[in-house]
Design an enzyme around this catalytic site. Structure first.
Site, PDB file in Angstrom:
ATOM      1  N   HIS A 305      50.041  47.324  62.797  1.00 39.92           N
ATOM      2  CA  HIS A 305      48.868  47.793  63.264  1.00 39.92           C
ATOM      3  C   HIS A 305      48.665  47.748  64.702  1.00 39.92           C
ATOM      4  O   HIS A 305      49.397  46.999  65.573  1.00 39.92           O
ATOM      5  CB  HIS A 305      47.735  46.736  62.671  1.00 39.92           C
ATOM      6  CG  HIS A 305      46.180  47.589  62.727  1.00 39.92           C
ATOM      7  ND1 HIS A 305      45.430  47.483  63.537  1.00 39.92           N
ATOM      8  CD2 HIS A 305      45.730  48.024  61.412  1.00 39.92           C
ATOM      9  CE1 HIS A 305      44.468  48.287  63.280  1.00 39.92           C
ATOM     10  NE2 HIS A 305      44.484  48.499  62.020  1.00 39.92           N
ATOM     11  N   ASP A 362      46.294  48.039  53.898  1.00 36.99           N
ATOM     12  CA  ASP A 362      46.930  49.438  53.065  1.00 36.99           C
ATOM     13  C   ASP A 362      48.154  48.699  52.122  1.00 36.99           C
ATOM     14  O   ASP A 362      48.423  49.533  51.140  1.00 36.99           O
ATOM     15  CB  ASP A 362      47.576  50.309  53.830  1.00 36.99           C
ATOM     16  CG  ASP A 362      46.320  51.178  54.430  1.00 36.99           C
ATOM     17  OD1 ASP A 362      45.356  51.164  53.600  1.00 36.99           O
ATOM     18  OD2 ASP A 362      46.595  51.874  55.306  1.00 36.99           O
TER      19      ASP A 362
HETATM   20  N1  ACO Z   1      58.201  49.318  60.285  1.00 39.71           N
HETATM   21  C1  ACO Z   1      59.010  49.198  61.098  1.00 39.71           C
HETATM   22  N2  ACO Z   1      58.907  48.879  62.430  1.00 39.71           N
HETATM   23  C2  ACO Z   1      57.700  49.233  62.919  1.00 39.71           C
HETATM   24  C3  ACO Z   1      56.680  49.312  61.920  1.00 39.71           C
HETATM   25  C4  ACO Z   1      56.851  49.379  60.639  1.00 39.71           C
HETATM   26  N3  ACO Z   1      55.770  49.496  59.692  1.00 39.71           N
HETATM   27  N4  ACO Z   1      55.471  49.479  62.915  1.00 39.71           N
HETATM   28  C5  ACO Z   1      55.514  49.223  63.971  1.00 39.71           C
HETATM   29  N5  ACO Z   1      56.995  49.351  63.991  1.00 39.71           N
HETATM   30  C6  ACO Z   1      57.955  49.057  65.305  1.00 39.71           C
HETATM   31  C7  ACO Z   1      57.983  50.393  66.040  1.00 39.71           C
HETATM   32  O1  ACO Z   1      59.451  50.905  65.502  1.00 39.71           O
HETATM   33  C8  ACO Z   1      57.921  49.817  67.679  1.00 39.71           C
HETATM   34  O2  ACO Z   1      59.402  49.184  67.628  1.00 39.71           O
HETATM   35  P1  ACO Z   1      59.963  49.566  69.420  1.00 39.71           P
HETATM   36  O3  ACO Z   1      59.103  48.927  70.139  1.00 39.71           O
HETATM   37  O4  ACO Z   1      61.458  48.855  69.273  1.00 39.71           O
HETATM   38  O5  ACO Z   1      59.923  51.013  69.652  1.00 39.71           O
HETATM   39  C9  ACO Z   1      57.014  48.701  67.553  1.00 39.71           C
HETATM   40  O6  ACO Z   1      57.199  48.134  66.281  1.00 39.71           O
HETATM   41  C10 ACO Z   1      55.711  49.009  67.885  1.00 39.71           C
HETATM   42  O7  ACO Z   1      55.183  50.017  67.084  1.00 39.71           O
HETATM   43  P2  ACO Z   1      54.338  51.370  67.595  1.00 39.71           P
HETATM   44  O8  ACO Z   1      54.443  52.710  66.878  1.00 39.71           O
HETATM   45  O9  ACO Z   1      54.596  51.503  68.963  1.00 39.71           O
HETATM   46  O10 ACO Z   1      53.051  50.749  67.362  1.00 39.71           O
HETATM   47  P3  ACO Z   1      51.708  51.550  67.216  1.00 39.71           P
HETATM   48  O11 ACO Z   1      50.542  50.614  67.516  1.00 39.71           O
HETATM   49  O12 ACO Z   1      51.623  52.844  68.009  1.00 39.71           O
HETATM   50  O13 ACO Z   1      51.516  51.788  65.984  1.00 39.71           O
HETATM   51  C11 ACO Z   1      51.146  51.790  63.343  1.00 39.71           C
HETATM   52  C12 ACO Z   1      50.626  51.160  64.607  1.00 39.71           C
HETATM   53  C13 ACO Z   1      51.075  53.487  63.513  1.00 39.71           C
HETATM   54  C14 ACO Z   1      50.135  51.240  62.306  1.00 39.71           C
HETATM   55  C15 ACO Z   1      52.592  51.563  62.943  1.00 39.71           C
HETATM   56  O14 ACO Z   1      52.616  49.929  62.861  1.00 39.71           O
HETATM   57  C16 ACO Z   1      53.046  52.118  61.638  1.00 39.71           C
HETATM   58  O15 ACO Z   1      53.383  53.414  61.749  1.00 39.71           O
HETATM   59  N6  ACO Z   1      53.029  51.255  60.496  1.00 39.71           N
HETATM   60  C17 ACO Z   1      53.028  52.052  59.171  1.00 39.71           C
HETATM   61  C18 ACO Z   1      52.074  52.744  58.928  1.00 39.71           C
HETATM   62  C19 ACO Z   1      50.910  51.988  58.229  1.00 39.71           C
HETATM   63  O16 ACO Z   1      50.908  51.090  57.701  1.00 39.71           O
HETATM   64  N7  ACO Z   1      49.712  52.578  58.885  1.00 39.71           N
HETATM   65  C20 ACO Z   1      48.293  51.900  58.432  1.00 39.71           C
HETATM   66  C21 ACO Z   1      47.612  51.278  59.643  1.00 39.71           C
HETATM   67  S1  ACO Z   1      46.018  50.477  59.038  1.00 39.71           S
HETATM   68  C22 ACO Z   1      45.057  51.749  58.773  1.00 39.71           C
HETATM   69  O17 ACO Z   1      45.257  52.697  59.441  1.00 39.71           O
HETATM   70  C23 ACO Z   1      44.304  51.457  57.775  1.00 39.71           C
END
Ligand code: ACO
Length: 427
Positions: A305, A362
């Site tokens: 998140h 979720d």
């Molecule tokens: N699985 C694996 N790796 C992940 C995940 C995941 N679900 N989420 C983040 N990471 C990793 C990224 O690859 C990144 O790694 P790096 O630093 O080596 O490049 C690091 O963690 C940070 O991730 P970002 O994408 O930069 O973080 P951001 O805050 O932009 O993204 C997000 C948050 C979009 C929710 C992300 O965690 C994600 O895509 N999760 C899966 C989708 C999801 O569950 N969304 C629901 C959000 S809650 C809602 O809207 C109600």
């Protein structure tokens, strides 16, 4: 007492006030930055930028805290109702009994749709995604309710807000009915907000629909968990659309469009699809390895998140609710076992620990919604239904904020500098 921040830039040193909220990080007020220095700030994704002042919802992502008007989400989910939370978000305080009765009555009496709107559905393919239908139909509301679109009038704003909260279950249920080829059901004013939605979704005109109180309570709780979440992408979209003075129904349609994305509201659908794809606990390590592989775009859906760097407090309530619904409906679902084991393994894995990736709201919601009988394509539509409360509350707050301006971010331009046009035959 407020502090000041010093910034040296473009050969100038300037002081900026540091503003303090009631709780949470201070903010540096850089509104005069461009006028004083000729520079902008650069913050793609708004990771460090407060776009507004708000008194609705507070999140402490490190501690896993979520408060609506100061009340912890766990208390609201356990003890309150979705209608009460809607009142709280819109009006700032919990309602007294009479106020709640009046609010329930107002919302109940706005649940019907203009009959002409039913014809909109027939313009969609039967296999249209419910979110596509919701975007279209909610946007179309702007062509119907002309007596509640003077946004400078607080009374009209409240009527538009009540209409949106009241009509969303009807719109979402009709999207479902259309997709399965069953007749639309009109709302039944004797039922609760959530009971009415269940009946409009799963009832048929041929027989009486009896609302299961455990399922009704569980769904009501899911709505509470999704009601608001401060300045997330869809809420910011609603605020940005609304900042131009746009029609309220059109603004909410914009929020629905943004929510649909898999990184936001679409994640509940994606999470359940992923759990089905994993299928058996033995396959979990393979998927964890894929999520960690930089060369594989796969992510664990329902994990991570932008704000929570701790367990999402909504996921805790959600996991408990799964057990209640399963017990009541006397069902079990192997994907729940996969979800529990996936969570356990991921939370022990260095990659997820270091990056502070925890289950979000979720991760478990899809398991419950599917046990209740919703197809995966409806999950995000349910999220939109519930989040409408937050959207309208935030939209109202924005319009009544004297500091509100049209939202207009700046950019770091990296395209070509000025050059002369060359006619096509000379290129
Ligand atoms: N699985 C694996 N790796 C992940 C995940 C995941 N679900 N989420 C983040 N990471 C990793 C990224 O690859 C990144 O790694 P790096 O630093 O080596 O490049 C690091 O963690 C940070 O991730 P970002 O994408 O930069 O973080 P951001 O805050 O932009 O993204 C997000 C948050 C979009 C929710 C992300 O965690 C994600 O895509 N999760 C899966 C989708 C999801 O569950 N969304 C629901 C959000 S809650 C809602 O809207 C109600």
């Amino acid at each position: 007492m407020s502090d000041t921040a010093k910034l040296q830039v473009a050969g100038k040193e300037v002081d900026y006030p540091v503003l303090t909220g009631s709780v949470g990080p201070d903010v540096v007020d850089i509104r005069k930055l461009y006028a004083q220095t000729g520079t902008f700030t650069y913050d793609p994704g708004f990771t460090s930028t407060a776009s507004c002042e708000s008194g609705l919802t507070y999140i402490d992502g490190d501690e896993g805290v979520l408060l609506h008007r100061g009340y912890p989400i766990g208390q609201l989910a356990e003890q309150s109702s979705f209608m009460e939370v809607a009142y709280l978000l819109l009006n700032g305080e919990l309602p007294g009994k009479d106020e709640l009765d009046k609010f329930n009555n107002t919302i109940t009496r706005h649940t019907m749709l203009h009959e002409q709107l039913a014809t909109f559905y027939r313009g969609f393919r039967r296999d249209a995604h419910p979110m596509a239908v919701m975007c279209g139909v909610v946007g179309a509301l702007s062509a119907f309710y002309h007596d509640s679109t003077d946004i400078t009038d607080p009374k009209q704003r409240m009527i538009a807000s009540h209409r949106l909260i009241a009509k969303m279950p009807t719109i979402a249920a009709m999207a479902y009915k259309y997709s399965v080829g069953q007749p639309f059901l009109y709302p039944d004013n004797s039922l609760s907000y959530t009971g009415n939605f269940l009946r409009m979704t799963f009832g048929v005109p041929a027989e009486e629909y009896v609302v299961n109180p455990v399922v009704e309570k569980a769904l009501d709780r899911i709505f509470i968990l999704h009601a608001d979440h401060e300045q997330n992408a869809s809420t910011s979209t609603v605020r940005l659309a609304g900042s131009s003075g746009a029609n309220p129904f059109a603004c909410i349609a914009a929020g629905i469009a943004c929510l649909w994305g898999p990184a936001h509201g679409g994640a509940n659908e994606a999470a359940l699809n992923m759990l089905h794809e994993i299928g058996r606990p033995e396959r979990i390590p393979e998927f964890i390895a894929r999520a960690k592989d930089k060369n594989d775009p796969f992510r664990l859906m329902g994990f991570g998140h932008r704000v929570y760097k701790n367990y999402d407090p909504r996921a805790t309530v959600m996991q408990k609710t799964v057990r209640e619904v399963f017990k009541e409906l006397n069902v079990s679902d192997p994907v729940f076992e996969v979800a529990l084991q996936l969570e356990e393994m991921a939370l022990k894995d260095d990659y997820f620990v270091e990056k502070k990736l925890f289950p979000n709201v979720d991760f478990y919601s899809g398991v419950i919604l599917s046990a209740i009988g919703f197809p995966t394509t409806m999950f995000t539509a349910l999220f939109a239904l519930a989040r409408t409360v937050g959207w309208v509350a935030q939209w109202n707050e924005m319009i009544s904020d004297p500091e509100q301006k049209i939202g207009r971010p700046r950019q770091l331009y990296t395209g070509p500098v000025q050059r002369d046009y060359v006619p096509v035959d000379k290129r």
